[in-house]
Design an enzyme around this catalytic site. Structure first.
Site, PDB file in Angstrom:
ATOM      1  N   CYS A 170      42.514  52.507  59.880  1.00  0.00           N
ATOM      2  CA  CYS A 170      41.514  53.582  59.851  1.00  0.00           C
ATOM      3  C   CYS A 170      40.284  53.282  60.696  1.00  0.00           C
ATOM      4  O   CYS A 170      39.382  54.123  60.784  1.00  0.00           O
ATOM      5  CB  CYS A 170      41.115  53.864  58.413  1.00  0.00           C
ATOM      6  SG  CYS A 170      42.507  54.370  57.386  1.00  0.00           S
ATOM      7  N   HIS A 310      31.766  55.621  56.330  1.00  0.00           N
ATOM      8  CA  HIS A 310      33.225  55.724  56.279  1.00  0.00           C
ATOM      9  C   HIS A 310      33.617  56.684  55.153  1.00  0.00           C
ATOM     10  O   HIS A 310      34.493  57.526  55.339  1.00  0.00           O
ATOM     11  CB  HIS A 310      33.820  54.337  56.069  1.00  0.00           C
ATOM     12  CG  HIS A 310      35.295  54.264  56.194  1.00  0.00           C
ATOM     13  ND1 HIS A 310      35.976  54.678  57.318  1.00  0.00           N
ATOM     14  CD2 HIS A 310      36.247  53.808  55.326  1.00  0.00           C
ATOM     15  CE1 HIS A 310      37.280  54.492  57.148  1.00  0.00           C
ATOM     16  NE2 HIS A 310      37.472  53.962  55.944  1.00  0.00           N
ATOM     17  N   GLU A 321      30.866  50.478  49.854  1.00  0.00           N
ATOM     18  CA  GLU A 321      30.046  50.889  50.993  1.00  0.00           C
ATOM     19  C   GLU A 321      28.637  51.269  50.568  1.00  0.00           C
ATOM     20  O   GLU A 321      27.662  50.942  51.258  1.00  0.00           O
ATOM     21  CB  GLU A 321      30.707  52.051  51.726  1.00  0.00           C
ATOM     22  CG  GLU A 321      30.005  52.410  53.022  1.00  0.00           C
ATOM     23  CD  GLU A 321      30.761  53.412  53.872  1.00  0.00           C
ATOM     24  OE1 GLU A 321      30.391  53.578  55.058  1.00  0.00           O
ATOM     25  OE2 GLU A 321      31.715  54.048  53.367  1.00  0.00           O
ATOM     26  N   LYS A 339      34.261  63.188  55.858  1.00  0.00           N
ATOM     27  CA  LYS A 339      35.585  63.335  55.255  1.00  0.00           C
ATOM     28  C   LYS A 339      35.602  64.349  54.118  1.00  0.00           C
ATOM     29  O   LYS A 339      36.665  64.828  53.721  1.00  0.00           O
ATOM     30  CB  LYS A 339      36.103  61.977  54.780  1.00  0.00           C
ATOM     31  CG  LYS A 339      36.433  61.011  55.927  1.00  0.00           C
ATOM     32  CD  LYS A 339      36.991  59.692  55.411  1.00  0.00           C
ATOM     33  CE  LYS A 339      37.343  58.743  56.550  1.00  0.00           C
ATOM     34  NZ  LYS A 339      36.153  58.181  57.222  1.00  0.00           N
ATOM     35  N   HIS A 344      40.668  62.627  55.718  1.00  0.00           N
ATOM     36  CA  HIS A 344      40.715  61.310  56.362  1.00  0.00           C
ATOM     37  C   HIS A 344      41.786  61.324  57.436  1.00  0.00           C
ATOM     38  O   HIS A 344      42.998  61.296  57.145  1.00  0.00           O
ATOM     39  CB  HIS A 344      41.011  60.239  55.315  1.00  0.00           C
ATOM     40  CG  HIS A 344      40.800  58.839  55.800  1.00  0.00           C
ATOM     41  ND1 HIS A 344      40.575  58.511  57.133  1.00  0.00           N
ATOM     42  CD2 HIS A 344      40.779  57.651  55.120  1.00  0.00           C
ATOM     43  CE1 HIS A 344      40.429  57.216  57.253  1.00  0.00           C
ATOM     44  NE2 HIS A 344      40.545  56.672  56.052  1.00  0.00           N
ATOM     45  N   PHE A 403      42.687  49.188  56.672  1.00  0.00           N
ATOM     46  CA  PHE A 403      43.630  48.261  56.056  1.00  0.00           C
ATOM     47  C   PHE A 403      43.860  47.074  56.994  1.00  0.00           C
ATOM     48  O   PHE A 403      43.900  47.222  58.211  1.00  0.00           O
ATOM     49  CB  PHE A 403      44.967  48.941  55.804  1.00  0.00           C
ATOM     50  CG  PHE A 403      44.991  49.867  54.610  1.00  0.00           C
ATOM     51  CD1 PHE A 403      43.908  49.999  53.766  1.00  0.00           C
ATOM     52  CD2 PHE A 403      46.128  50.607  54.325  1.00  0.00           C
ATOM     53  CE1 PHE A 403      43.938  50.847  52.670  1.00  0.00           C
ATOM     54  CE2 PHE A 403      46.180  51.462  53.233  1.00  0.00           C
ATOM     55  CZ  PHE A 403      45.089  51.583  52.405  1.00  0.00           C
TER      56      PHE A 403
END
Length: 415
Positions: A170, A310, A321, A339, A344, A403
Site C-alpha cells: 500500500c 494513511h 497513526e 480513504k 483504499h 504490508f
C-alpha cells in the site's frame, strides 16, 4: 532515501493526473473529495461474498469507454494499466509537456503497483479449468504482471529513460515518487512521470482481505463503511484508481517558464522489520520515516501545517497513526484522510494522496474526512470534518504504510 542528511535540490510537481472512484480527472476527483462524498457502493462482481461492496472507477465502462480514451492498444492492457495510462496522459498535459517534442531519452517512468491484474488471474484460471488451455488469452501475462503499468505508460508517452515498477504494497505509489525524486537528484533523467495504479478489486482478493479481518463489513450501508479515525471504524473498503505526478528539478521547471504546483521537498523511507501485516508497538519505523522526510526537506516538525494521513479506517492502523502524529507533531496540524471518500486503492493510494496533498498546498483547502463527526476520544489530533477548512498550508506530509513493514513519508510544500 532513509538516514541521509544530504540536502538534495527541490523537485517541482508540475503536473497531476487522477483517475479515481470520485471522478476521471483531477478536477472531478478533487471536488468530490472536498465535498466529503463517499464512493463506496454495492459491487456486482462481489455478489454473494461476505463483503459485496467496493469503490470503483465509473464512466469508463462500455464498448467505447477505455478504447475511446486509449485507442487500439487498449485490448492488450489490464484495467490497472489503462488507469495508469489515462492518469499519466492527464499529468503530462497538465505539466504543459508534449511527448511528441520532448527528449524521450531523458524522461523516466516510475509507476507503483501492489498487486497487478488480479481479476485477470482469476478470469484466466477459470478459463483454463473450465474451457481448456486453448481459450487462455495470449495477452494474459501482460494484462497481469505489475510492471506493465510502467511499461505501457513509457510506450504511450515515448519515454525512453529508465522505466521502473515499485511494489511496496500500500506504499507502492509513494515509493515511486521517492524513487523518481532520487533519479532526478542524481541526474538519471530530467523529467519523471511517477505515481501508482491499482485495479485489484476481485472476488479472491476481496475475500482474502476479509479473511484477514481488514475490511469493513457494513454491507447494509456501504457509503458509511470507510470512516478513518472514527470510534466505530471496522476496516477499509477495497478500491481502484491511479494517480500520476510529473516531477522536474525546480530549476529546470523555472527555465521553461513553468510554475510548480508544489515542491516535493523531502522523502523518508524505512522498514519495520517486524511483522508481515501488523505495525510494531509505537510505530518506530513510521516515525523514523517521518523524521527522515523532515530532515531531507530541511524542516522541523513545527513547520508542518497539515497531514494527509494513511488513514485506512482499520482499528489498529488508525490508532497507531494517530499516536504517531500526536507524538511527532505535537502542535496539532490539521489531518485529513481521503480513504473515507475513495476507499483504499492499495498500491495507488500513496500517489493519489500525494496528488491531493499538492492540491491542498496549492489551493489552501483541506478536505474533510468522510463519515467522521469527530475522531475517537482517545485521539488527540485535529481531524477536519464535515466541510472543507480553508488553511494556508506551507508544508504538509503525506504518509503511506504497506504490508511487509514499508513506511514512506513525503513532504510537499508551497512553491
Amino acid at each position: 532515501m532513509s538516514g541521509t542528511t544530504v540536502r538534495r535540490p527541490d523537485v517541482a510537481v508540475t503536473g497531476l493526473g487522477l483517475v479515481t472512484p470520485a471522478g476521471v480527472g483531477v478536477s472531478d476527483t478533487w471536488e468530490r473529495v472536498c465535498r466529503g462524498e463517499p464512493t463506496a457502493a454495492s459491487d456486482p462482481d462481489l455478489a454473494g461474498l461476505p463483503v459485496d461492496f467496493s469503490c470503483r472507477v465509473r464512466g469508463l465502462e462500455g464498448p467505447k469507454g477505455f478504447e475511446r480514451g486509449i485507442g487500439r492498444a487498449s485490448w492488450r492492457m489490464g484495467r490497472f494499466v489503462k488507469l495508469a495510462v489515462l492518469a499519466a496522459r492527464e499529468a503530462v498535459r497538465d505539466a504543459g509537456l508534449d511527448p511528441g517534442t520532448w527528449d524521450g531519452a531523458r524522461v523516466a517512468v516510475v509507476i507503483g503497483c501492489g498487486m497487478g491484474g488480479t481479476h485477470k488471474w482469476e478470469e484466466q484460471c477459470r478459463r483454463l479449468r473450465e474451457q481448456g488451455p486453448d481459450l487462455v488469452s495470449p495477452a494474459a501475462l501482460p494484462q497481469i504482471i505489475p510492471n506493465m503499468a510502467a511499461g505501457e505508460v513509457s510506450i504511450d508517452l515515448r519515454a525512453h529513460g529508465p522505466s521502473l515498477a515499485t511494489s511496496t504494497a500500500c506504499a507502492s505509489g509513494a515509493s515511486a515518487l521517492a524513487v523518481a525524486r532520487d533519479m532526478l537528484a542524481v541526474g538519471s533523467c530530467d523529467i519523471a512521470v511517477a505515481g501508482g495504479s491499482e485495479a485489484a478489486v476481485s472476488p479472491l482478493t476481496t475475500t482474502a482481505f476479509h479473511r484477514m479481518g481488514a475490511l469493513s463489513t457494513r454491507t447494509g450501508d456501504p457509503a458509511a463503511a470507510s470512516r478513518p479515525f472514527a470510534a466505530d471504524r471496522d476496516g477499509f473498503v477495497m478500491a481502484e484508481g491511479a494517480g500520476v505526478l510529473v516531477l522536474e528539478r525546480a530549476d529546470d521547471a523555472a527555465a521553461r517558464g513553468r510554475r510548480p504546483r508544489a515542491l516535493l521537498a523531502g522523502c523518508g523511507t524505512t522498514s519495520d522489520a517486524h511483522h508481515p501485516t501488523a505495525p510494531p508497538d509505537g510505530a518506530p519505523g513510521a516515525e523514523a520515516a517521518l523524521r527522515c522526510a523532515l530532515r531531507d526537506a530541511g524542516l522541523a516538525p513545527y513547520d508542518i501545517d497539515h497531514v494527509n494521513a494513511h488513514g485506512t479506517s482499520t482499528p489498529l492502523n488508525d490508532a497507531t497513526e494517530a499516536a504517531l502524529i500526536t507524538r511527532a507533531l505535537p502542535h496539532r496540524p490539521t489531518v485529513t484522510a481521503s480513504k473515507g471518500v475513495l476507499g483504499h486503492a492499495l498500491g495507488a493510494a500513496g500517489a493519489i494522496e500525494a496528488a491531493l496533498t499538492v492540491l491542498t498546498v496549492e489551493q489552501r483547502r483541506v478536505p474533510p474526512i468522510a463519515n467522521l463527526e469527530a475522531p475517537a476520544v482517545e485521539f488527540d489530533i485535529d481531524c477536519v470534518t464535515k466541510q472543507v477548512r480553508q488553511q494556508n498550508v506551507r508544508a504538509a506530509v503525506s504518509s503511506s504504510f504497506g504490508f511487509g513493514g514499508h513506511n514512506v513519508v513525503l513532504v510537499l510544500k508551497e512553491a
